[in-house]
Design a protein around this motif. Structure first.
Motif, mmCIF file in Angstrom:
data_model
loop_
_atom_site.group_PDB
_atom_site.id
_atom_site.type_symbol
_atom_site.label_atom_id
_atom_site.label_comp_id
_atom_site.label_asym_id
_atom_site.label_seq_id
_atom_site.Cartn_x
_atom_site.Cartn_y
_atom_site.Cartn_z
ATOM 1 N N ARG A 103 0.840 -1.205 0.000
ATOM 2 C CA ARG A 103 0.000 0.000 0.000
ATOM 3 C C ARG A 103 0.875 1.255 0.000
ATOM 4 N N THR A 104 1.959 1.206 0.751
ATOM 5 C CA THR A 104 2.877 2.343 0.771
ATOM 6 C C THR A 104 3.563 2.503 -0.581
ATOM 7 N N GLN A 105 4.034 1.386 -1.150
ATOM 8 C CA GLN A 105 4.710 1.423 -2.444
ATOM 9 C C GLN A 105 3.797 1.970 -3.539
ATOM 10 N N ARG A 106 2.531 1.634 -3.462
ATOM 11 C CA ARG A 106 1.594 2.009 -4.527
ATOM 12 C C ARG A 106 0.835 3.296 -4.227
ATOM 13 N N GLY A 107 1.145 3.913 -3.100
ATOM 14 C CA GLY A 107 0.548 5.202 -2.779
ATOM 15 C C GLY A 107 -0.946 5.158 -2.559
ATOM 16 N N LEU A 108 -1.441 4.097 -1.975
ATOM 17 C CA LEU A 108 -2.873 3.965 -1.728
ATOM 18 C C LEU A 108 -3.283 4.758 -0.487
ATOM 19 N N GLY A 109 -4.378 5.521 -0.599
ATOM 20 C CA GLY A 109 -4.885 6.286 0.528
ATOM 21 C C GLY A 109 -5.673 5.421 1.491
ATOM 22 N N PRO A 110 -5.987 5.938 2.668
ATOM 23 C CA PRO A 110 -6.710 5.161 3.695
ATOM 24 C C PRO A 110 -8.056 4.628 3.229
ATOM 25 N N GLN A 111 -8.733 5.355 2.315
ATOM 26 C CA GLN A 111 -10.056 4.948 1.863
ATOM 27 C C GLN A 111 -10.023 4.051 0.630
ATOM 28 N N GLU A 112 -8.864 3.869 0.063
ATOM 29 C CA GLU A 112 -8.754 3.086 -1.170
ATOM 30 C C GLU A 112 -8.568 1.599 -0.856
ATOM 31 N N GLU A 113 -9.201 0.777 -1.671
ATOM 32 C CA GLU A 113 -9.064 -0.666 -1.494
ATOM 33 C C GLU A 113 -7.713 -1.145 -2.018
ATOM 34 N N ASN A 114 -7.298 -2.312 -1.555
ATOM 35 C CA ASN A 114 -6.067 -2.915 -2.073
ATOM 36 C C ASN A 114 -6.221 -3.221 -3.560
ATOM 37 N N ASN A 115 -5.224 -2.885 -4.347
ATOM 38 C CA ASN A 115 -5.248 -3.244 -5.769
ATOM 39 C C ASN A 115 -4.341 -4.440 -6.037
ATOM 40 N N PHE A 116 -4.294 -5.335 -5.076
ATOM 41 C CA PHE A 116 -3.553 -6.582 -5.143
ATOM 42 C C PHE A 116 -4.275 -7.567 -4.235
ATOM 43 N N ALA A 117 -3.850 -8.804 -4.235
ATOM 44 C CA ALA A 117 -4.492 -9.819 -3.391
ATOM 45 C C ALA A 117 -3.435 -10.703 -2.751
ATOM 46 N N ILE A 118 -3.746 -11.204 -1.573
ATOM 47 C CA ILE A 118 -2.868 -12.161 -0.881
ATOM 48 C C ILE A 118 -3.680 -13.426 -0.631
ATOM 49 N N LEU A 119 -3.207 -14.528 -1.158
ATOM 50 C CA LEU A 119 -3.919 -15.800 -1.038
ATOM 51 C C LEU A 119 -3.198 -16.721 -0.071
ATOM 52 N N ARG A 120 -3.967 -17.342 0.801
ATOM 53 C CA ARG A 120 -3.435 -18.358 1.701
ATOM 54 C C ARG A 120 -3.700 -19.747 1.119
ATOM 55 N N SER A 121 -2.978 -20.721 1.603
ATOM 56 C CA SER A 121 -3.163 -22.092 1.123
ATOM 57 C C SER A 121 -4.580 -22.582 1.384
ATOM 58 N N ASP A 122 -5.148 -22.213 2.542
ATOM 59 C CA ASP A 122 -6.495 -22.691 2.853
ATOM 60 C C ASP A 122 -7.537 -22.089 1.908
ATOM 61 N N GLN A 123 -7.284 -20.880 1.364
ATOM 62 C CA GLN A 123 -8.195 -20.313 0.386
ATOM 63 C C GLN A 123 -8.183 -21.117 -0.910
ATOM 64 N N LEU A 124 -6.998 -21.581 -1.300
ATOM 65 C CA LEU A 124 -6.892 -22.392 -2.505
ATOM 66 C C LEU A 124 -7.606 -23.730 -2.312
ATOM 67 N N VAL A 125 -7.505 -24.273 -1.104
ATOM 68 C CA VAL A 125 -8.214 -25.518 -0.813
ATOM 69 C C VAL A 125 -9.722 -25.294 -0.868
ATOM 70 N N GLU A 126 -10.186 -24.162 -0.329
ATOM 71 C CA GLU A 126 -11.614 -23.847 -0.383
ATOM 72 C C GLU A 126 -12.091 -23.700 -1.829
ATOM 73 N N MET A 127 -11.264 -23.059 -2.673
ATOM 74 C CA MET A 127 -11.619 -22.920 -4.085
ATOM 75 C C MET A 127 -11.703 -24.290 -4.746
ATOM 76 N N PHE A 128 -10.755 -25.160 -4.401
ATOM 77 C CA PHE A 128 -10.780 -26.521 -4.936
ATOM 78 C C PHE A 128 -12.040 -27.246 -4.486
ATOM 79 N N ASP A 129 -12.421 -27.062 -3.234
ATOM 80 C CA ASP A 129 -13.638 -27.706 -2.713
ATOM 81 C C ASP A 129 -14.874 -27.225 -3.474
ATOM 82 N N ARG A 130 -14.925 -25.933 -3.787
ATOM 83 C CA ARG A 130 -16.068 -25.407 -4.523
ATOM 84 C C ARG A 130 -16.133 -25.998 -5.929
#
Length: 428
Positions: A270-297
């Motif tokens: 967020r600091t590198q990309r100059g995002l303000g406090p009200q702006e959403e992240n323009n990137f994503a962080i995925l955990r292994s359990d999220q990938l497992v949940e996607m596989f389950d779906r």
């Protein structure tokens, strides 16, 4: 066939007598009964086999994530587990205008106190040839030197490329054991120069094999046997690879909680990309359990589709139940009249024919279970997938078969129970 009334000694006695009468009736109409049983067996076999496959694949996927590091993270341009097929009117997906992940960001993520390794990663499809022998569709990836910290397996020959080779975009690559055998046979692959080309762009370059990597025995290595790893700088410079889907594979320091790692990465980007406090992240962080949940779906949807298809087999069996039971009622009209004449009630007649229909489909379910078990064992022997039949699928399959028999046998059973005893005795 028995001509006595059903006993009134209790539910178990009635069930026992009903089953014996049902088996007698099935033996008397073996061909018709066999066709009905076959339809039910096919439906049940599909359900059980698919349940075994999905359970086996899921356990393999979980084992693979566990071996690779359950705490590892992936920093991506967008959250692939939440993708929806929508556009902004331009024909492009909503994430299209998000900035790409860059090697500089990966380097700075790697410098965080909570991070052990941050690996640049992106996929590229290659054709690799040696002395006129070409292997197409090689699943390659452009990585930084620390990729082995995120990937299961070991080197069986040679070495990994080093950071200096990444910095200089040297033409070196690591190949899989299967690809080495395909290209070189029994010859030593280390030091051999191969030509790699990226089909879409028509670019090709010479690369030197520096290592052979065995990913081990897992579901992923069985699906993708021919793979290669090159320095990401070499893929960009020599093969003109597309950097649209850059991502960063993050290996946390031992014992560091995942939320802390995520917080440090989010704060940095967020600091590198100059995002303000009200702006959403323009990137994503995925955990292994999220990938497992996607596989389950995904597998859940697939299983529902297969369940719907297998229901066709049960429907065929159910239609067969109606047909065979209506014929049975017609053929045994006089017997029903005798039973009613000696005291059998409508409920007892209804119960008799329902039990007969249930026994018919239950036998189909049992045969389907045997077929499904044999299919699962064949898959387990032929592949690394531990295709074990879960208990819930056995109970579900038998319950479905029994319910099908009872449901489709209800109409014939009601017809039998409503026969007038006097008219039935006159029937020839």
């Amino acid at each position: 066939m028995s001509n006595g009334t059903l006993p009134t000694g209790g539910p178990l006695a009635n069930l026992d007598e009903g089953v014996r009468i049902a088996l007698t009736a099935i033996r008397a109409n073996a061909v018709r009964a066999s066709l009905t049983i076959l339809g039910v067996a096919i439906g049940v076999a599909v359900v059980v086999t698919m349940a075994a496959l999905i359970t086996g694949i899921r356990s393999s996927v979980l084992e693979a994530f566990e071996s690779a590091g359950p705490e590892n993270l992936i920093v991506t341009r967008f959250d692939m587990t939440a993708v929806r097929i929508t556009t902004d009117g331009s024909g492009r997906p909503p994430w299209w205008n998000k900035p790409k992940i860059t090697p500089l960001e990966a380097e700075r993520i790697g410098g965080l106190s909570a991070v052990k390794e941050a690996v640049v990663d992106f996929d590229i499809s290659l054709s690799i040839s040696y002395e006129g022998h070409r292997v197409r569709g090689v699943q390659a990836s452009g990585n930084s030197a620390g990729w082995t910290g995120y990937t299961m397996g070991d080197f069986t020959a040679g070495r990994n490329f080093i950071q200096a080779e990444v910095d200089q975009a040297r033409g070196v690559l690591v190949i899989s054991q299967a690809l080495a055998e395909e290209l070189f046979g029994s010859r030593d692959p280390i030091g051999k120069r191969v030509r790699a080309s990226s089909g879409r762009r028509g670019v090709n370059a010479l690369f030197t094999v520096v290592g052979v990597f065995d990913a081990g025995d897992n579901v992923f290595s069985d699906v993708v046997q021919h793979f290669a790893v090159v320095p990401y700088t070499s893929a960009l410079k020599r093969l003109k690879a597309d950097d649209m889907f850059f991502q960063v594979l993050v290996v946390p320091e031992d014992g560091v909680p995942t939320p802390l790692v995520q917080d440090q990465i989010i704060s940095l980007l967020r600091t590198q990309r100059g995002l303000g406090p009200q702006e959403e992240n323009n990137f994503a962080i995925l955990r292994s359990d999220q990938l497992v949940e996607m596989f389950d779906r995904l597998t859940g949807v697939f299983f529902i589709v297969m369940l719907a298809l297998s229901s066709v087999g049960l429907m065929v069996g159910g239609v067969g139940v109606i047909g065979i039971m209506l014929i049975s009622v017609t053929e045994r009209t006089r017997e029903i009249g005798v039973r009613k004449a000696v005291g059998a009630t409508r409920r007892e007649i209804l119960w008799q024919f329902l039990v007969e229909a249930g026994v018919l489909t239950f036998m189909g379910g049992a045969i389907g279970l045997i077929i499904g078990a044999l299919a699962a064992e064949a898959v387990e022997r032929a592949t690394p997938i531990p295709a074990a039949i879960p208990l819930w699928s056995v109970l579900a399959a038998l319950s479905m078969a029994l319910f099908t028999g009872m449901l489709f046998g209800l109409l014939p059973a009601m017809q039998a129970s409503r026969l007038d005893p006097v008219e039935a005795l006159r029937y020839e």
